[in-house]
Scaffold this motif. Structure first.
Motif, PDB file in Angstrom:
ATOM      1  N   HIS A 107      84.707  75.546  96.047  1.00  0.00           N
ATOM      2  CA  HIS A 107      85.874  75.408  96.910  1.00  0.00           C
ATOM      3  C   HIS A 107      86.621  76.741  96.974  1.00  0.00           C
ATOM      4  O   HIS A 107      86.819  77.394  95.954  1.00  0.00           O
ATOM      5  CB  HIS A 107      86.822  74.336  96.367  1.00  0.00           C
ATOM      6  CG  HIS A 107      86.248  72.956  96.402  1.00  0.00           C
ATOM      7  ND1 HIS A 107      86.609  72.023  97.334  1.00  0.00           N
ATOM      8  CD2 HIS A 107      85.316  72.352  95.613  1.00  0.00           C
ATOM      9  CE1 HIS A 107      85.948  70.903  97.129  1.00  0.00           C
ATOM     10  NE2 HIS A 107      85.155  71.075  96.081  1.00  0.00           N
ATOM     11  N   GLY A 108      87.033  77.133  98.161  1.00  0.00           N
ATOM     12  CA  GLY A 108      87.822  78.349  98.332  1.00  0.00           C
ATOM     13  C   GLY A 108      87.006  79.604  98.514  1.00  0.00           C
ATOM     14  O   GLY A 108      87.562  80.713  98.482  1.00  0.00           O
ATOM     15  N   PHE A 237      91.894  86.791  92.464  1.00  0.00           N
ATOM     16  CA  PHE A 237      91.767  85.361  92.692  1.00  0.00           C
ATOM     17  C   PHE A 237      91.811  84.621  91.356  1.00  0.00           C
ATOM     18  O   PHE A 237      91.233  85.084  90.367  1.00  0.00           O
ATOM     19  CB  PHE A 237      90.440  85.031  93.383  1.00  0.00           C
ATOM     20  CG  PHE A 237      90.397  85.418  94.835  1.00  0.00           C
ATOM     21  CD1 PHE A 237      90.538  84.466  95.827  1.00  0.00           C
ATOM     22  CD2 PHE A 237      90.230  86.746  95.201  1.00  0.00           C
ATOM     23  CE1 PHE A 237      90.510  84.821  97.168  1.00  0.00           C
ATOM     24  CE2 PHE A 237      90.205  87.114  96.537  1.00  0.00           C
ATOM     25  CZ  PHE A 237      90.347  86.143  97.526  1.00  0.00           C
ATOM     26  N   HIS A 252      86.506  76.596  91.750  1.00  0.00           N
ATOM     27  CA  HIS A 252      87.665  76.808  92.627  1.00  0.00           C
ATOM     28  C   HIS A 252      88.029  78.295  92.649  1.00  0.00           C
ATOM     29  O   HIS A 252      88.104  78.936  91.590  1.00  0.00           O
ATOM     30  CB  HIS A 252      88.879  76.028  92.128  1.00  0.00           C
ATOM     31  CG  HIS A 252      88.750  74.546  92.252  1.00  0.00           C
ATOM     32  ND1 HIS A 252      89.165  73.850  93.367  1.00  0.00           N
ATOM     33  CD2 HIS A 252      88.241  73.620  91.399  1.00  0.00           C
ATOM     34  CE1 HIS A 252      88.926  72.568  93.197  1.00  0.00           C
ATOM     35  NE2 HIS A 252      88.372  72.392  92.010  1.00  0.00           N
ATOM     36  N   GLU A 254      91.218  80.684  94.247  1.00  0.00           N
ATOM     37  CA  GLU A 254      92.507  80.671  94.922  1.00  0.00           C
ATOM     38  C   GLU A 254      93.109  82.079  94.877  1.00  0.00           C
ATOM     39  O   GLU A 254      93.153  82.695  93.803  1.00  0.00           O
ATOM     40  CB  GLU A 254      93.471  79.698  94.245  1.00  0.00           C
ATOM     41  CG  GLU A 254      93.054  78.235  94.345  1.00  0.00           C
ATOM     42  CD  GLU A 254      94.139  77.312  93.817  1.00  0.00           C
ATOM     43  OE1 GLU A 254      95.273  77.789  93.578  1.00  0.00           O
ATOM     44  OE2 GLU A 254      93.849  76.121  93.638  1.00  0.00           O
ATOM     45  N   GLN A 277     102.311  83.009  89.082  1.00  0.00           N
ATOM     46  CA  GLN A 277     101.455  82.181  89.928  1.00  0.00           C
ATOM     47  C   GLN A 277     100.213  81.718  89.165  1.00  0.00           C
ATOM     48  O   GLN A 277      99.772  80.571  89.296  1.00  0.00           O
ATOM     49  CB  GLN A 277     101.045  82.977  91.173  1.00  0.00           C
ATOM     50  CG  GLN A 277     100.107  82.262  92.119  1.00  0.00           C
ATOM     51  CD  GLN A 277     100.758  81.116  92.871  1.00  0.00           C
ATOM     52  OE1 GLN A 277     101.952  80.848  92.701  1.00  0.00           O
ATOM     53  NE2 GLN A 277      99.968  80.417  93.687  1.00  0.00           N
ATOM     54  N   TYR A 278      99.667  82.620  88.339  1.00  0.00           N
ATOM     55  CA  TYR A 278      98.507  82.275  87.509  1.00  0.00           C
ATOM     56  C   TYR A 278      98.833  81.109  86.571  1.00  0.00           C
ATOM     57  O   TYR A 278      98.069  80.137  86.475  1.00  0.00           O
ATOM     58  CB  TYR A 278      98.080  83.496  86.697  1.00  0.00           C
ATOM     59  CG  TYR A 278      97.132  83.196  85.567  1.00  0.00           C
ATOM     60  CD1 TYR A 278      95.772  83.087  85.779  1.00  0.00           C
ATOM     61  CD2 TYR A 278      97.615  83.008  84.265  1.00  0.00           C
ATOM     62  CE1 TYR A 278      94.901  82.790  84.736  1.00  0.00           C
ATOM     63  CE2 TYR A 278      96.760  82.717  83.224  1.00  0.00           C
ATOM     64  CZ  TYR A 278      95.397  82.608  83.467  1.00  0.00           C
ATOM     65  OH  TYR A 278      94.542  82.312  82.422  1.00  0.00           O
ATOM     66  N   ARG A 281      99.038  77.829  88.425  1.00  0.00           N
ATOM     67  CA  ARG A 281      97.742  77.271  88.806  1.00  0.00           C
ATOM     68  C   ARG A 281      96.979  76.764  87.581  1.00  0.00           C
ATOM     69  O   ARG A 281      96.289  75.749  87.644  1.00  0.00           O
ATOM     70  CB  ARG A 281      96.898  78.311  89.558  1.00  0.00           C
ATOM     71  CG  ARG A 281      97.505  78.803  90.847  1.00  0.00           C
ATOM     72  CD  ARG A 281      98.161  77.693  91.644  1.00  0.00           C
ATOM     73  NE  ARG A 281      97.184  76.712  92.137  1.00  0.00           N
ATOM     74  CZ  ARG A 281      97.496  75.473  92.482  1.00  0.00           C
ATOM     75  NH1 ARG A 281      98.731  75.031  92.368  1.00  0.00           N
ATOM     76  NH2 ARG A 281      96.551  74.653  92.933  1.00  0.00           N
ATOM     77  N   HIS A 284      98.355  73.433  86.817  1.00  0.00           N
ATOM     78  CA  HIS A 284      97.850  72.460  87.799  1.00  0.00           C
ATOM     79  C   HIS A 284      96.464  71.956  87.406  1.00  0.00           C
ATOM     80  O   HIS A 284      96.217  70.735  87.404  1.00  0.00           O
ATOM     81  CB  HIS A 284      97.799  73.124  89.178  1.00  0.00           C
ATOM     82  CG  HIS A 284      97.021  72.334  90.193  1.00  0.00           C
ATOM     83  ND1 HIS A 284      97.538  71.235  90.841  1.00  0.00           N
ATOM     84  CD2 HIS A 284      95.744  72.497  90.658  1.00  0.00           C
ATOM     85  CE1 HIS A 284      96.623  70.741  91.659  1.00  0.00           C
ATOM     86  NE2 HIS A 284      95.523  71.476  91.574  1.00  0.00           N
ATOM     87  N   TYR A 285      95.562  72.871  87.056  1.00  0.00           N
ATOM     88  CA  TYR A 285      94.196  72.470  86.749  1.00  0.00           C
ATOM     89  C   TYR A 285      94.080  71.817  85.372  1.00  0.00           C
ATOM     90  O   TYR A 285      93.203  70.986  85.156  1.00  0.00           O
ATOM     91  CB  TYR A 285      93.249  73.658  86.895  1.00  0.00           C
ATOM     92  CG  TYR A 285      92.961  73.968  88.345  1.00  0.00           C
ATOM     93  CD1 TYR A 285      92.185  73.112  89.122  1.00  0.00           C
ATOM     94  CD2 TYR A 285      93.495  75.099  88.955  1.00  0.00           C
ATOM     95  CE1 TYR A 285      91.944  73.377  90.461  1.00  0.00           C
ATOM     96  CE2 TYR A 285      93.261  75.363  90.291  1.00  0.00           C
ATOM     97  CZ  TYR A 285      92.475  74.503  91.035  1.00  0.00           C
ATOM     98  OH  TYR A 285      92.245  74.760  92.367  1.00  0.00           O
TER      99      TYR A 285
END
Length: 304
Positions: A107-108, A237, A252, A254, A277-278, A281, A284-285
């Motif tokens: 994905h991505g 990313f 993934h 991103e 931001q890292y 994320r 989130h995962y």
């Protein structure tokens, strides 16, 4: 040495011993008896480590309680250790080109390929979350996607010795940090169109860190990986290869930052933003796939 430094030193020695011991055993089982038998043996290995590694068990329960939002049962701890052992077991086959054994979703990839079309090379910043090896496997199995890995020199030496026992070519694209030529090697790989990966959820005892809110409490994350990204001036990313059970993985990608467009005076602010931001994320995962985060030590201790 502070309590945080002691904890960091502890995980390095404890985790490497555990990783290498499990990996060596699984190499023998897998290559001798095959994947199906190896998968059966994993259940016993996971149970053994759950019973006889009390420090790792307590750390697993504390983390899982945060990620799951509830009390972590013994069955959760067992699933956590089993996921870890499964990804190590699968390295044996991935490193030997047996991609046919796995169902791997990506994905991505569109955003990543678009960045590579603008300039050669990109950086992938991941964590001890799922399997980085599955990405290298996809890279070797699909034309045009070459992957190298930056890691601390001590870890690189230990991992190289074991990986090369599985497949002599496995350690060719590992770049050891801590040497004068490390950044030059990484830059050359990027200029050749490689994806260069590094992990940013833990560092060395004396490494500069910054605190971020992570799973409900401040935790310390190393700044070094993002300074490296800024020095190499490439798109960055977030990457993870989540283990979904059985033979299934999902990769993934991103976008996190693009340091090729950051001016000198903006670099520090861009590093802070990229790391924040890292961490977001990663959280989130961890909530999405909680049994995939393989840090079996008190991750929050240094921030207390």
């Amino acid at each position: 040495m502070s309590s945080g430094e002691q904890a960091t030193s502890s995980w390095r020695h404890q985790q490497e011993r555990s990783n290498l011991a499990i990996l060596r055993l699984m190499v023998w089982i897998s290559l001798t008896l095959g994947r199906r038998i190896g998968r059966l043996v994993l259940y016993g290995i996971a149970l053994y480590f759950l019973f006889f590694s009390p420090q790792a068990r307590r750390a697993s329960r504390a983390y899982l309680g945060r990620a799951l939002g509830r009390w972590a049962e013994w069955s959760d701890g067992y699933r956590h250790v089993l996921s870890f052992a499964s990804t190590i077991h699968d390295r044996v086959y991935l490193l030997n080109g047996r991609f046919d054994l796995f169902d791997i979703e990506v994905h991505g990839a569109e955003a990543l390929h678009a960045a590579l079309a603008r300039q050669p090379g990109a950086l992938l910043i991941g964590a001890h979350l799922g399997s980085f090896e599955v990405l290298r496997a996809v890279g070797r199995g699909r034309a045009g996607l070459k992957v190298a890995m930056l890691m601390y020199e001590d870890n690189a030496r230990k991992i190289n010795a074991t990986l090369e026992a599985i497949n002599p070519a496995a350690g060719e694209d590992i770049i050891a940090l801590g040497r004068l030529e490390s950044m030059l090697e990484a830059r050359d790989k990027l200029d050749s169109g490689y994806l260069v990966g590094l992990l940013a959820d833990r560092g060395l005892a004396d490494e500069a860190t910054r605190e971020h809110a992570f799973l409900g409490q401040p935790a310390s994350f190393p700044i070094g990986p993002f300074r490296i990204a800024a020095m190499l001036r490439r798109p960055v990313f977030f990457m993870t290869g989540l283990y979904l059970g059985g033979n299934r993985y999902r990769i993934h990608f991103e976008p996190l930052a693009d340091f090729s467009r950051v001016q000198q005076g903006e670099r520090d602010a861009a590093i802070v933003q990229a790391q924040a931001q890292y961490v977001a994320r990663l959280e989130h995962y961890c909530r999405l796939a909680p049994y995939n985060w393989f840090n079996f030590f008190d991750f929050w201790q240094k921030a207390r």
